[in-house]
Write a protein that holds these residues in place. Structure first.
Motif, short mmCIF file in Angstrom:
data_model
loop_
_atom_site.label_atom_id
_atom_site.label_comp_id
_atom_site.label_asym_id
_atom_site.label_seq_id
_atom_site.Cartn_x
_atom_site.Cartn_y
_atom_site.Cartn_z
N GLY A 26 0.78 -1.24 0.00
CA GLY A 26 0.00 0.00 0.00
C GLY A 26 0.81 1.28 0.00
N GLY A 27 2.12 1.17 -0.11
CA GLY A 27 2.94 2.37 -0.02
C GLY A 27 3.21 3.06 -1.34
N THR A 28 2.95 2.38 -2.45
CA THR A 28 3.23 2.96 -3.76
C THR A 28 2.16 2.56 -4.76
OG1 THR A 28 4.57 1.02 -4.41
CG2 THR A 28 5.74 2.88 -3.40
N GLY A 29 2.13 3.26 -5.89
CA GLY A 29 1.33 2.87 -7.04
C GLY A 29 -0.14 2.70 -6.76
N ILE A 30 -0.70 1.63 -7.32
CA ILE A 30 -2.13 1.34 -7.18
C ILE A 30 -2.50 1.17 -5.72
CG2 ILE A 30 -3.91 -0.39 -7.62
CD1 ILE A 30 -2.60 -0.85 -10.36
N GLY A 31 -1.66 0.48 -4.96
CA GLY A 31 -1.94 0.27 -3.54
C GLY A 31 -2.08 1.56 -2.78
N LYS A 32 -1.22 2.52 -3.09
CA LYS A 32 -1.27 3.82 -2.42
C LYS A 32 -2.57 4.54 -2.73
CE LYS A 32 1.57 7.98 -1.84
NZ LYS A 32 2.81 8.66 -2.31
N SER A 33 -3.03 4.45 -3.97
CA SER A 33 -4.29 5.08 -4.34
C SER A 33 -5.46 4.44 -3.58
CB SER A 33 -4.51 4.95 -5.85
OG SER A 33 -5.75 5.54 -6.23
N ILE A 34 -5.42 3.12 -3.42
CA ILE A 34 -6.47 2.43 -2.67
C ILE A 34 -6.47 2.89 -1.22
CG2 ILE A 34 -7.23 0.17 -1.82
CD1 ILE A 34 -6.05 -1.01 -4.45
N VAL A 35 -5.28 3.03 -0.65
CA VAL A 35 -5.16 3.49 0.75
C VAL A 35 -5.75 4.89 0.89
CG1 VAL A 35 -3.53 4.16 2.55
CG2 VAL A 35 -3.16 2.05 1.26
N ILE A 36 -5.41 5.79 -0.02
CA ILE A 36 -5.93 7.17 0.04
C ILE A 36 -7.45 7.17 -0.01
CG2 ILE A 36 -6.12 9.31 -1.30
CD1 ILE A 36 -3.19 9.07 -1.98
N GLU A 37 -8.00 6.38 -0.91
CA GLU A 37 -9.45 6.39 -1.06
C GLU A 37 -10.14 5.83 0.19
OE1 GLU A 37 -12.71 6.68 -4.22
OE2 GLU A 37 -10.93 5.61 -4.91
N LEU A 38 -9.63 4.72 0.72
CA LEU A 38 -10.23 4.13 1.92
C LEU A 38 -10.12 5.08 3.11
CD1 LEU A 38 -8.97 0.44 1.61
CD2 LEU A 38 -11.32 1.23 1.38
N ALA A 39 -8.96 5.70 3.28
CA ALA A 39 -8.77 6.62 4.40
C ALA A 39 -9.65 7.85 4.25
CB ALA A 39 -7.30 7.03 4.49
N SER A 40 -9.80 8.34 3.02
CA SER A 40 -10.64 9.52 2.79
C SER A 40 -12.10 9.23 3.07
CB SER A 40 -10.48 10.01 1.35
OG SER A 40 -11.16 9.17 0.43
N LEU A 41 -12.45 7.96 3.07
CA LEU A 41 -13.83 7.55 3.32
C LEU A 41 -14.04 7.05 4.75
CD1 LEU A 41 -14.48 5.74 -0.09
CD2 LEU A 41 -15.31 7.99 0.61
N GLY A 42 -13.04 7.30 5.61
CA GLY A 42 -13.24 7.06 7.03
C GLY A 42 -12.60 5.82 7.61
N ALA A 43 -12.02 4.97 6.79
CA ALA A 43 -11.43 3.74 7.31
C ALA A 43 -10.08 4.01 7.97
CB ALA A 43 -11.25 2.72 6.19
N THR A 44 -9.75 3.19 8.95
CA THR A 44 -8.38 3.12 9.45
C THR A 44 -7.65 2.11 8.59
OG1 THR A 44 -9.02 3.63 11.73
CG2 THR A 44 -6.92 2.48 11.41
N VAL A 45 -6.55 2.51 7.96
CA VAL A 45 -5.88 1.67 6.97
C VAL A 45 -4.46 1.35 7.39
CG1 VAL A 45 -5.36 1.35 4.53
CG2 VAL A 45 -7.22 2.89 5.21
N VAL A 46 -4.16 0.07 7.44
CA VAL A 46 -2.80 -0.40 7.73
C VAL A 46 -2.17 -0.81 6.40
CG1 VAL A 46 -1.37 -2.06 8.98
CG2 VAL A 46 -3.50 -1.22 10.01
N ILE A 47 -0.96 -0.32 6.15
CA ILE A 47 -0.26 -0.70 4.93
C ILE A 47 0.94 -1.58 5.28
CG2 ILE A 47 -1.01 1.29 3.62
CD1 ILE A 47 1.60 2.65 4.18
#
Length: 291
Positions: A26-47
């Protein structure tokens, strides 16, 4: 990657409020975009990834965009190692009290003619992309989702016409898709949904640097063949992932969503074929049919 101040998800605010998510790679590329979207929608996200330092750097960067500690780095995890995965899932469940969402994004491959791939090289890619994804799913299920439900999305790559030049990865990812189809039935009684997103050729910050000159050749050959005539964006992939994870997809499990601009319906022109007859003819074939 757009800054948080200028980028907005197409989904409603607080869609995943109170949910705990884990995104591998989740630190780069597609994974990073997924993390941003989940976090922006209220989730706590572990990468998580093998490089814990990079994960901490990515988490700090994303939290600085305004996510207020929503993103956290997990322990260093090599998904080829069963004990690393077990420790990672235990860490998430024990520290955050839940694991509602799992996105298996981590993986790896290299460009090579199939005839030149060694047994060791083939095995390494299969262990990472197929076995690693299975172990992540299994541990998430056994340690939390069996009793609490949850949603899993596996990121795959490939093409319905095969993937010349990356046969080892295509074989592994096809295995992930079939595994997903099997698990969706086995785990449905536990209220676990599991699906796949199959990206096409996606532009990311790191681009094709990991592949060196082969990556440039790949782009030069593939982009003109795509029906969309362009690369996809990481946000287009993360939007598909989020939909599969949300309650609106509550009746969707075992599916594969292609985010590829129609690329799955064309052949990949990565293998040069000489202008000559390559297969002998059985029976009568008129000259015009040979042209």
């Amino acid at each position: 990657m757009p800054e948080e101040s200028t980028w907005r998800s197409v989904f409603r605010n607080d869609l995943f409020k109170g949910k705990v998510a884990l995104v591998s790679g989740g630190g780069t590329g597609i994974g990073k975009s997924i993390v941003i979207e989940l976090a922006s929608l209220g989730a706590t996200v572990v990468i998580s990834s093998r490089n814990e330092e990079k994960c901490h750097k990515a988490a700090d960067e994303l939290n600085a965009l305004g996510f207020s500690g929503k993103v956290a780095a997990g322990p260093s995890t090599n998904i080829r190692k069963e004990e690393d995965i077990q420790k990672l899932i235990s860490h998430v469940v024990e520290r955050y009290g839940a694991l509602d969402i799992l996105v298996n994004n981590a993986g790896g491959q290299f460009i090579s003619d199939s005839a030149d791939i060694s047994k060791r090289g083939f095995q390494a890619v299969v262990e990472t992309n197929l076995q690693g994804t299975f172990l992540m799913c299994r541990e998430a299920f056994n340690q939390y989702m069996r009793d609490n439900g949850g949603s899993i999305v596996n990121i795959t790559i490939g093409n319905r016409n095969g993937m010349p030049g990356m046969m080892h990865s295509a074989a592994a990812r096809a295995g992930v898709e079939n595994m997903t189809a099997s698990l969706c039935v086995e785990w449905i009684e536990s209220k676990v949904r599991i699906n796949c997103v199959r990206p096409g050729i996606i532009f990311t910050e790191s681009g094709f640097e990991n592949y060196g000159p082969a990556g440039e050749y790949f782009l030069e050959k593939i982009v003109p063949s795509l029906p969309a005539k362009r690369l996809g964006s990481a946000e287009e992939v993360s939007s598909a992932v989020v939909w599969l994870l949300c309650e609106g997809a509550g009746y969707v499990t075992g599916s594969v969503i292609c985010v590829d601009g129609g690329g799955s319906y064309v052949a990949l022109p990565l293998v040069e074929i000489e202008d000559k007859t390559n297969l002998p003819t059985y029976g009568y074939l008129p000259m015009k049919a040979k042209l």
